[in-house]
Design an enzyme around this catalytic site. Sequence first.
Site, PDB file in Angstrom:
ATOM      1  N   CYS A 105       0.819  -1.229   0.000  1.00 59.07           N
ATOM      2  CA  CYS A 105       0.000   0.000   0.000  1.00 59.07           C
ATOM      3  C   CYS A 105       0.844   1.266   0.000  1.00 59.07           C
ATOM      4  CB  CYS A 105      -0.935   0.013   1.204  1.00 59.07           C
ATOM      5  SG  CYS A 105      -1.969  -1.444   1.304  1.00 59.07           S
ATOM      6  N   HIS A 245      -3.540   7.015   3.331  1.00 61.70           N
ATOM      7  CA  HIS A 245      -3.925   5.758   2.679  1.00 61.70           C
ATOM      8  C   HIS A 245      -5.297   5.349   3.211  1.00 61.70           C
ATOM      9  CE1 HIS A 245      -4.147   1.747   1.309  1.00 61.70           C
ATOM     10  NE2 HIS A 245      -3.874   1.189   2.474  1.00 61.70           N
ATOM     11  N   ASN A 275     -10.249  -0.328   0.321  1.00 67.22           N
ATOM     12  CA  ASN A 275      -8.793  -0.192   0.328  1.00 67.22           C
ATOM     13  C   ASN A 275      -8.248  -0.643  -1.028  1.00 67.22           C
ATOM     14  OD1 ASN A 275      -6.041  -0.508   0.662  1.00 67.22           O
ATOM     15  ND2 ASN A 275      -6.180  -1.458   2.683  1.00 67.22           N
TER      16      ASN A 275
HETATM   17  C1  LIG Z   1     -10.194  -5.904   9.969  1.00 72.43           C
HETATM   18  C2  LIG Z   1     -10.856  -4.928  10.920  1.00 72.43           C
HETATM   19  C3  LIG Z   1     -11.881  -4.108  10.178  1.00 72.43           C
HETATM   20  C4  LIG Z   1     -11.543  -5.706  12.030  1.00 72.43           C
HETATM   21  O1  LIG Z   1     -12.118  -4.819  12.948  1.00 72.43           O
HETATM   22  P1  LIG Z   1     -11.900  -5.085  14.503  1.00 72.43           P
HETATM   23  O2  LIG Z   1     -12.678  -4.052  15.208  1.00 72.43           O
HETATM   24  O3  LIG Z   1     -10.412  -5.101  14.742  1.00 72.43           O
HETATM   25  O4  LIG Z   1     -12.573  -6.469  14.683  1.00 72.43           O
HETATM   26  P2  LIG Z   1     -11.909  -7.822  15.232  1.00 72.43           P
HETATM   27  O5  LIG Z   1     -10.860  -8.317  14.297  1.00 72.43           O
HETATM   28  O6  LIG Z   1     -11.514  -7.581  16.653  1.00 72.43           O
HETATM   29  O7  LIG Z   1     -13.144  -8.777  15.134  1.00 72.43           O
HETATM   30  C5  LIG Z   1     -14.290  -8.577  15.919  1.00 72.43           C
HETATM   31  C6  LIG Z   1     -15.291  -9.645  15.564  1.00 72.43           C
HETATM   32  O8  LIG Z   1     -15.853  -9.388  14.275  1.00 72.43           O
HETATM   33  C7  LIG Z   1     -15.791 -10.555  13.485  1.00 72.43           C
HETATM   34  N1  LIG Z   1     -15.648 -10.195  12.081  1.00 72.43           N
HETATM   35  C8  LIG Z   1     -14.519 -10.034  11.368  1.00 72.43           C
HETATM   36  N2  LIG Z   1     -14.823  -9.685  10.101  1.00 72.43           N
HETATM   37  C9  LIG Z   1     -16.165  -9.617  10.026  1.00 72.43           C
HETATM   38  C10 LIG Z   1     -17.065  -9.291   9.004  1.00 72.43           C
HETATM   39  N3  LIG Z   1     -16.655  -8.973   7.772  1.00 72.43           N
HETATM   40  N4  LIG Z   1     -18.392  -9.320   9.265  1.00 72.43           N
HETATM   41  C11 LIG Z   1     -18.834  -9.632  10.504  1.00 72.43           C
HETATM   42  N5  LIG Z   1     -18.024  -9.941  11.513  1.00 72.43           N
HETATM   43  C12 LIG Z   1     -16.705  -9.929  11.279  1.00 72.43           C
HETATM   44  C13 LIG Z   1     -14.618 -11.324  14.013  1.00 72.43           C
HETATM   45  O9  LIG Z   1     -14.741 -12.701  13.711  1.00 72.43           O
HETATM   46  C14 LIG Z   1     -14.708 -11.062  15.489  1.00 72.43           C
HETATM   47  O10 LIG Z   1     -15.671 -11.926  16.036  1.00 72.43           O
HETATM   48  P3  LIG Z   1     -15.465 -12.585  17.502  1.00 72.43           P
HETATM   49  O11 LIG Z   1     -15.379 -11.442  18.438  1.00 72.43           O
HETATM   50  O12 LIG Z   1     -16.672 -13.427  17.641  1.00 72.43           O
HETATM   51  O13 LIG Z   1     -14.167 -13.347  17.363  1.00 72.43           O
HETATM   52  C15 LIG Z   1      -9.803  -3.969  11.567  1.00 72.43           C
HETATM   53  O14 LIG Z   1      -9.015  -4.687  12.490  1.00 72.43           O
HETATM   54  C16 LIG Z   1      -8.918  -3.327  10.550  1.00 72.43           C
HETATM   55  O15 LIG Z   1      -9.346  -2.545   9.721  1.00 72.43           O
HETATM   56  N6  LIG Z   1      -7.607  -3.591  10.625  1.00 72.43           N
HETATM   57  C17 LIG Z   1      -6.675  -3.031   9.704  1.00 72.43           C
HETATM   58  C18 LIG Z   1      -6.772  -3.782   8.413  1.00 72.43           C
HETATM   59  C19 LIG Z   1      -6.134  -3.044   7.285  1.00 72.43           C
HETATM   60  O16 LIG Z   1      -6.411  -1.897   7.084  1.00 72.43           O
HETATM   61  N7  LIG Z   1      -5.264  -3.730   6.554  1.00 72.43           N
HETATM   62  C20 LIG Z   1      -4.609  -3.186   5.435  1.00 72.43           C
HETATM   63  C21 LIG Z   1      -3.552  -2.239   5.863  1.00 72.43           C
HETATM   64  S1  LIG Z   1      -2.864  -1.478   4.498  1.00 72.43           S
END
Ligand SMILES: CC(C)(COP(=O)(O)OP(=O)(O)OC[C@H]1O[C@@H](n2cnc3c(N)ncnc32)[C@H](O)[C@@H]1OP(=O)(O)O)[C@@H](O)C(=O)NCCC(=O)NCCS
Length: 318
Positions: A105, A245, A275
């Site tokens: 990215c 980003h 993204n």
């Molecule tokens: C991926 C992201 C959106 C997840 O959000 P979060 O608040 O961290 O959520 P968590 O990973 O703690 O997951 C919380 C719950 O939601 C669930 N979950 C994950 N994806 C899901 C989806 N698409 N729909 C519904 N539930 C989802 C998980 O299984 C978890 O369930 P559990 O509590 O029963 O285990 C967030 O962590 C994020 O954006 N991270 C950065 C990713 C990124 O930008 N990557 C590229 C960088 S360039």
Amino acid sequence: MSRVNAGILGTGHSYPKGVLTNADLEKIVDTSDEWITTRTGIKQRRKAAPDEYTSQFAVGASREAIERAGIDPEEIDLILPSTACLIQAELGANKAAAMDIVAACSGFLYGLSMAGAMISGGQSKYVLVIGAEILTRYVDYTDRSTCVLFGDGAGAAILGPVESGRGILSAKIRSDGRYEKQLYAPGGGTKGGFTAETIARGDHFFKMKGHEVFKIAVRSMAEISREVLCEAGLRAEDVDLFIPHQANQRITDAVAEMLKVDSSRVYSNIAMHGNTSSASIPIGLDECVEAGRVREGDVILMASFGGGVTWSAVTMRW
Ligand SMILES: CC(C)(COP(=O)(O)OP(=O)(O)OC[C@H]1O[C@@H](n2cnc3c(N)ncnc32)[C@H](O)[C@@H]1OP(=O)(O)O)[C@@H](O)C(=O)NCCC(=O)NCCS
């Protein structure tokens, strides 16, 4: 020899017509529009058709940037995207060197930083920097934690010499391979090879520890933004436009808050594009140009974070 200032002379963007909405994803994995919207800010993303490929969109974005810069493709000395040689041939930029930058990215800002150095050092006059991605080919549509995030698109910029005090004011690029496994595709490299088994296991798809990536992304983007602002002798209140980003609206909000850049000066298109990795900043920049949101003399801050992990920031005066 006096240092040549490098600035952006023209921008462009392009993306597939195909749209994948949160409602579409609800039919594919166990997710909901409500979850995706509140956790990420994303409502839809673009998805390339099976017969579309990355350099097509890169060429579309580049043609726009070249036209707006008012130069001829043959005047380009260097092309810095992915699939650089394919784009060179398609554009007829026959005198350009072409090379890929693999910085996930952060690719576009890595490219801007290098383009700035090549122009300032006198090795190149016009450099085409592109961020172009068809990420939906690397996304596992059975993994709800990653498949809702990514989309396809391309953005491009022509860089060239500009008058003193304009263009790139400061630029920094960083990486830390110790975090490799936070966001990576385990298959496809020489480690473990590329076989029918690795494909069947889905090793070529992204794997991500979302929660960890979130924290490192916020910290790294805020830190490096402070560094480039300081190096350029700028304060947060001098920033007219911050284009981070586009990874997650919550990451953008957290970084802007840490930097104390008012939300009215922060650009976000995550709802429409998701993204798009290295394409997200140049798409955002070109959308701002088209919307008249960038005026001559404005200070622009751009910051990125991506797999590797890599991160980068650039300040420029438009
Ligand atoms: C991926 C992201 C959106 C997840 O959000 P979060 O608040 O961290 O959520 P968590 O990973 O703690 O997951 C919380 C719950 O939601 C669930 N979950 C994950 N994806 C899901 C989806 N698409 N729909 C519904 N539930 C989802 C998980 O299984 C978890 O369930 P559990 O509590 O029963 O285990 C967030 O962590 C994020 O954006 N991270 C950065 C990713 C990124 O930008 N990557 C590229 C960088 S360039």
